[in-house]
Design an enzyme around this catalytic site. Structure first.
Site, PDB file in Angstrom:
ATOM      1  N   GLU A  27       0.830  -1.214   0.000  1.00 48.47           N
ATOM      2  CA  GLU A  27       0.000   0.000   0.000  1.00 48.47           C
ATOM      3  C   GLU A  27       0.864   1.264   0.000  1.00 48.47           C
ATOM      4  OE1 GLU A  27      -1.566   1.788   3.452  1.00 48.47           O
ATOM      5  OE2 GLU A  27      -1.225   0.038   4.716  1.00 48.47           O
ATOM      6  N   LYS A 162      -3.659  -2.179  16.086  1.00 48.79           N
ATOM      7  CA  LYS A 162      -3.169  -1.336  17.179  1.00 48.79           C
ATOM      8  C   LYS A 162      -4.275  -1.048  18.143  1.00 48.79           C
ATOM      9  CE  LYS A 162      -0.668   1.465  14.323  1.00 48.79           C
ATOM     10  NZ  LYS A 162      -1.595   0.962  13.376  1.00 48.79           N
TER      11      LYS A 162
HETATM   12  N1  PSU Z   1      -2.357   1.561  10.374  1.00 48.77           N
HETATM   13  C1  PSU Z   1      -1.019   1.772  10.425  1.00 48.77           C
HETATM   14  N2  PSU Z   1      -0.425   2.498   9.460  1.00 48.77           N
HETATM   15  C2  PSU Z   1      -1.134   3.002   8.415  1.00 48.77           C
HETATM   16  C3  PSU Z   1      -2.545   2.748   8.353  1.00 48.77           C
HETATM   17  C4  PSU Z   1      -3.115   2.033   9.344  1.00 48.77           C
HETATM   18  O1  PSU Z   1      -0.364   1.332  11.342  1.00 48.77           O
HETATM   19  O2  PSU Z   1      -0.548   3.666   7.563  1.00 48.77           O
HETATM   20  C5  PSU Z   1      -3.315   3.252   7.171  1.00 48.77           C
HETATM   21  C6  PSU Z   1      -3.610   2.095   6.194  1.00 48.77           C
HETATM   22  O3  PSU Z   1      -3.527   2.601   4.880  1.00 48.77           O
HETATM   23  C7  PSU Z   1      -5.052   1.739   6.528  1.00 48.77           C
HETATM   24  C8  PSU Z   1      -5.596   3.107   6.837  1.00 48.77           C
HETATM   25  O4  PSU Z   1      -5.735   1.129   5.461  1.00 48.77           O
HETATM   26  O5  PSU Z   1      -4.568   3.741   7.585  1.00 48.77           O
HETATM   27  C9  PSU Z   1      -6.883   3.042   7.624  1.00 48.77           C
HETATM   28  O6  PSU Z   1      -7.387   4.329   7.738  1.00 48.77           O
HETATM   29  P1  PSU Z   1      -8.850   4.546   8.358  1.00 48.77           P
HETATM   30  O7  PSU Z   1      -8.705   4.169   9.795  1.00 48.77           O
HETATM   31  O8  PSU Z   1      -9.147   5.996   8.124  1.00 48.77           O
HETATM   32  O9  PSU Z   1      -9.762   3.630   7.593  1.00 48.77           O
END
Ligand code: PSU
Ligand code: MN
Length: 306
Positions: A27, A162
């Site tokens: 990603e 997390k």
């Molecule tokens: N968790 C991490 N690092 C990240 C993300 C999540 O430890 O960079 C990023 C990923 O791209 C994940 C996104 O798909 O955040 C999720 O965002 P949201 O909670 O807004 O859906």
């Protein structure tokens, strides 16, 4: 192979897919929004190296000029990393508009799964997925990543979730939507920065061969959804649970106080936790991504070998 008209594969990814060789999707929101520059770019490039060392071809995904990319150049990775949050964080709801307007976007777990599936890539390595946020019973902040896992047949290798998220509710949501949560070498859901969370995974799996077999079987059963592999951070890089949990609690409290909402939440919390831990959380984050890249590549090799 008939490709989606908006999709571009890098020459290396095209060659690999045409010859049934293993490919691992990566990603780009982790680059633009998940880590600071320049560590984000160094990490992204090194992750690609690890995938190659383990016998697969990396396909970092993003949106550039309205084109969906599976396989980025080093220049594109540098651009995403340097621009950071200046690039749109692209989830499923954003994709059609960004493409129609010819814009750029960094792909989350959701949109990387979408692009991987369009391209015919079955394995994807990342750090952490989005999930059900703490307080979701009032905010309804539930990451689109969970819905994508329910509907798109890609195996996502992460380091668990997390505790910026409500891990119990995240597991309940995945169970409701029929997404298997596998623990690599563990019965317990890893909590990203630490190896333990107190929550159980659905199944412990001990080899890339078996991960590949479960993925193949899911497809043969006609299931359309994905599979979540949770791979604990190596012991030597895991954080002291008290230190990291305090930083997470403080970061969540600050986000609430500042009224941070929606797509800004996860990037805000990641940056705050890094500051509160004096950068230790970033080091752990980088190490666990490397560990996931290696496992994803090995699994992709097993899948390609049939
Ligand atoms: N968790 C991490 N690092 C990240 C993300 C999540 O430890 O960079 C990023 C990923 O791209 C994940 C996104 O798909 O955040 C999720 O965002 P949201 O909670 O807004 O859906
Ligand atoms: Mn959200």
């Amino acid at each position: 192979m008939e490709l989606n008209r908006y999709l571009d594969l890098s020459p290396e990814v095209t060659e690999a897919l045409e010859n049934g060789r293993p490919v691992v999707a990566l990603e780009s929101t982790i680059i633009s929004h998940g880590m600071p520059y320049p560590q984000n770019v160094e990490t992204a490039l090194h992750v690609e190296e690890i995938i190659r060392e383990n016998g697969a071809v990396p396909a970092t995904c993003c949106v550039i000029g309205g084109r969906l990319k599976a396989g980025c150049t080093a220049e594109q990775i540098e651009y995403l990393g340097r621009t950071g949050a200046g690039v749109a964080k692209a989830s499923r709801r954003d994709l059609a508009t960004l493409v129609a307007r010819g814009l750029d976007g960094a792909t989350t777990v959701t949109t990387t799964m979408i692009i991987a599936h369009m391209a015919g890539i079955r394995v994807f390595a990342t750090g952490g997925i989005g999930g059900v946020h703490r307080g979701a019973e009032t905010t309804m902040d539930i990451s689109a990543d969970l819905e994508e896992l329910a509907q798109t047949p890609v195996m996502v290798v992460c380091a668990g979730a997390k505790s910026i998220l409500d891990l119990g509710l995240t597991l309940e949501y995945l169970e409701t939507r029929g997404v298997p949560v596998l623990g690599y070498g563990t019965e317990e859901l890893p909590a990203f920065y630490t190896r333990r969370s107190g929550f159980k995974v659905d199944y412990r799996v001990d080899s890339p061969e078996e991960l590949a077999r479960i993925f193949r079987t899911s497809a043969e059963l006609g299931f359309r959804g994905g599979i979540l592999v949770t791979n604990p951070i190596p012991e030597e890089y895991s954080m002291d649970p008290d230190v990291i949990n305090k930083a997470i609690d403080d970061a969540v409290a600050e986000a609430d106080a500042l009224g941070i909402r929606g797509k800004a939440t996860t990037p805000f919390l990641l940056a705050k936790i890094k500051d509160l831990t004096g950068g230790d959380s970033l080091d752990s984050n980088i190490r666990l991504v490397y560990n996931n890249a290696a496992l994803a590549a090995k699994t992709a090799v097993c899948l390609a070998n049939g």
